[in-house]
Design a protein around this motif. Sequence first.
Motif, PDB file in Angstrom:
ATOM      1  N   UNK A  96      -3.744   1.092   7.356  1.00 40.26           N
ATOM      2  CA  UNK A  96      -4.809  -0.056   7.149  1.00 40.26           C
ATOM      3  C   UNK A  96      -4.694  -0.996   8.535  1.00 40.26           C
ATOM      4  N   UNK A  97      -3.478  -1.170   9.053  1.00 42.45           N
ATOM      5  CA  UNK A  97      -3.303  -2.199  10.153  1.00 42.45           C
ATOM      6  C   UNK A  97      -4.160  -1.340  11.454  1.00 42.45           C
ATOM      7  N   UNK A  98      -3.689  -0.082  11.378  1.00 44.18           N
ATOM      8  CA  UNK A  98      -4.450   0.543  12.738  1.00 44.18           C
ATOM      9  C   UNK A  98      -5.717   0.755  12.523  1.00 44.18           C
ATOM     10  N   UNK A  99      -6.321   0.890  11.485  1.00 46.77           N
ATOM     11  CA  UNK A  99      -7.661   1.068  11.409  1.00 46.77           C
ATOM     12  C   UNK A  99      -8.425  -0.231  11.601  1.00 46.77           C
ATOM     13  N   UNK A 100      -7.924  -1.307  11.313  1.00 44.61           N
ATOM     14  CA  UNK A 100      -8.397  -2.567  11.820  1.00 44.61           C
ATOM     15  C   UNK A 100      -8.316  -2.964  12.914  1.00 44.61           C
ATOM     16  N   UNK A 101      -7.281  -2.608  13.539  1.00 41.82           N
ATOM     17  CA  UNK A 101      -6.837  -2.814  14.865  1.00 41.82           C
ATOM     18  C   UNK A 101      -7.957  -1.990  15.859  1.00 41.82           C
ATOM     19  N   UNK A 102      -7.884  -0.773  15.694  1.00 42.41           N
ATOM     20  CA  UNK A 102      -9.085  -0.004  16.276  1.00 42.41           C
ATOM     21  C   UNK A 102     -10.452  -0.322  16.245  1.00 42.41           C
ATOM     22  N   UNK A 103     -10.827  -0.774  14.971  1.00 44.86           N
ATOM     23  CA  UNK A 103     -12.090  -1.474  14.908  1.00 44.86           C
ATOM     24  C   UNK A 103     -12.267  -2.492  15.589  1.00 44.86           C
ATOM     25  N   UNK A 104     -11.363  -3.616  15.693  1.00 41.41           N
ATOM     26  CA  UNK A 104     -11.429  -4.585  16.337  1.00 41.41           C
ATOM     27  C   UNK A 104     -11.680  -4.188  18.026  1.00 41.41           C
ATOM     28  N   UNK A 105     -10.995  -3.218  18.495  1.00 41.89           N
ATOM     29  CA  UNK A 105     -11.022  -2.816  19.790  1.00 41.89           C
ATOM     30  C   UNK A 105     -12.493  -1.953  20.253  1.00 41.89           C
ATOM     31  N   UNK A 106     -13.507  -1.854  19.350  1.00 36.87           N
ATOM     32  CA  UNK A 106     -14.535  -1.239  19.369  1.00 36.87           C
ATOM     33  C   UNK A 106     -14.574   0.336  19.370  1.00 36.87           C
ATOM     34  N   UNK A 107     -13.458   0.765  18.572  1.00 42.95           N
ATOM     35  CA  UNK A 107     -13.328   2.271  18.535  1.00 42.95           C
ATOM     36  C   UNK A 107     -13.867   2.548  17.083  1.00 42.95           C
ATOM     37  N   UNK A 108     -14.742   3.605  17.119  1.00 44.13           N
ATOM     38  CA  UNK A 108     -15.371   3.753  15.655  1.00 44.13           C
ATOM     39  C   UNK A 108     -14.331   4.475  14.800  1.00 44.13           C
ATOM     40  N   UNK A 109     -14.082   3.869  13.554  1.00 51.91           N
ATOM     41  CA  UNK A 109     -13.263   4.510  12.770  1.00 51.91           C
ATOM     42  C   UNK A 109     -13.859   4.004  11.153  1.00 51.91           C
ATOM     43  N   UNK A 110     -13.485   4.676  10.135  1.00 51.95           N
ATOM     44  CA  UNK A 110     -13.850   4.286   8.888  1.00 51.95           C
ATOM     45  C   UNK A 110     -13.164   2.559   8.616  1.00 51.95           C
ATOM     46  N   UNK A 111     -14.195   2.147   8.251  1.00 52.20           N
ATOM     47  CA  UNK A 111     -14.051   0.869   7.796  1.00 52.20           C
ATOM     48  C   UNK A 111     -13.206   0.388   6.518  1.00 52.20           C
ATOM     49  N   UNK A 112     -12.236  -0.181   6.461  1.00 57.61           N
ATOM     50  CA  UNK A 112     -11.421  -0.724   5.293  1.00 57.61           C
ATOM     51  C   UNK A 112     -12.091  -1.840   4.383  1.00 57.61           C
ATOM     52  N   UNK A 113     -12.339  -1.563   3.246  1.00 59.32           N
ATOM     53  CA  UNK A 113     -13.120  -2.586   2.626  1.00 59.32           C
ATOM     54  C   UNK A 113     -12.281  -2.970   1.350  1.00 59.32           C
ATOM     55  N   UNK A 114     -11.095  -2.465   1.098  1.00 60.20           N
ATOM     56  CA  UNK A 114     -10.126  -3.258   0.303  1.00 60.20           C
ATOM     57  C   UNK A 114      -8.728  -2.428   0.581  1.00 60.20           C
ATOM     58  N   UNK A 115      -7.602  -3.218   0.318  1.00 55.59           N
ATOM     59  CA  UNK A 115      -6.487  -2.541   0.598  1.00 55.59           C
ATOM     60  C   UNK A 115      -5.324  -3.221  -0.489  1.00 55.59           C
ATOM     61  N   UNK A 116      -4.500  -2.500  -0.917  1.00 53.92           N
ATOM     62  CA  UNK A 116      -3.088  -3.162  -1.682  1.00 53.92           C
ATOM     63  C   UNK A 116      -2.028  -2.306  -1.435  1.00 53.92           C
ATOM     64  N   UNK A 117      -0.666  -2.690  -1.888  1.00 53.63           N
ATOM     65  CA  UNK A 117       0.225  -2.022  -1.111  1.00 53.63           C
ATOM     66  C   UNK A 117       0.376  -0.392  -1.580  1.00 53.63           C
ATOM     67  N   UNK A 118      -0.351   0.044  -2.566  1.00 51.83           N
ATOM     68  CA  UNK A 118      -0.214   1.389  -2.942  1.00 51.83           C
ATOM     69  C   UNK A 118      -1.470   1.948  -2.495  1.00 51.83           C
TER      70      UNK A 118
END
Length: 284
Positions: A96-118
């Motif tokens: 989740x952290x990496x997907x959000x970081x990559x998206x913020x850098x302008x790299x095309x990745x799947x968008x995380x819409x919800x997350x919880x610990x499991x």
Amino acid sequence: MTTGIPNTSTPPRTAPAALQAEGNGYAAFLQQQLATQPRSVMDHLLGDEKIWVKRAGAPHGSGRYRAMALLAGLLRLPVLRPVPNPGGTTAIATEVRRLQDLAARGIRVPMVVAAQPDGFAMRHLGRPADVTPSLGNEIDDAARAGQHRHVLAMWQQGLQTLAHVHRQGTCLSQAFARNLVRCPDGVMACIDFEDDPAAVLPLAVCHARDALCYAHSTAIYLREGGTLAEARQSWAAWVAGESAEMQQVLADSVRRMGWMRHLPADRKLGRDLQRVRAAYDLLA
């Protein structure tokens, strides 16, 4: 485990109408699917969207990582140092952290819409009906059809995607062709981020590691299609655009893997060693 667009023969399940709203609807939808879906990664329909839900798996042991670290030390190859993937909830948090970081850098990745610990939920890379095979599958299909120029063009697009990722000051997790996806609009996306190489390795080593993974998963198609010589020109230009530190790590790694030139180029030792030999032919 590949995430984002795993193959499945099961039609997406449609969420109840009460869960088809955005905002808190994604969180409620995720919670419900994590409790009921039979597989760890599945796609579902939520209103007019296709959503992938990934649930945490069992934690991984660390024994194999110690063995890999020992091998990397003996061979003096930092690019072979293992990047631990502990699995379980830690892997979910990392992805989740990496997907959000990559998206913020302008790299095309799947968008995380919800997350919880499991587990977490992410949007499909395209419209619900779009088929988004991996670059590895696309290249394999084109090679089987004898479309060798198409293979080279797709390979070059993947290489350009690596260049874009590296220019943003980051890296992939495992830069195999199976973890790159051409979206319906033609843009290349990246998937599968359960580990974080930059957390344990210098960035230059991470970039060289990306290069070796990509070469290993693709070079055999270039050699078999007769386009390896042309691909070497693209490869040399790509390496020249990387940092001096990365170039040095890659050059040292290739030099220490010189024994690979003695591997037979035919099928005597199986497809896996053919991939290794073809990768060396591209790199050297």
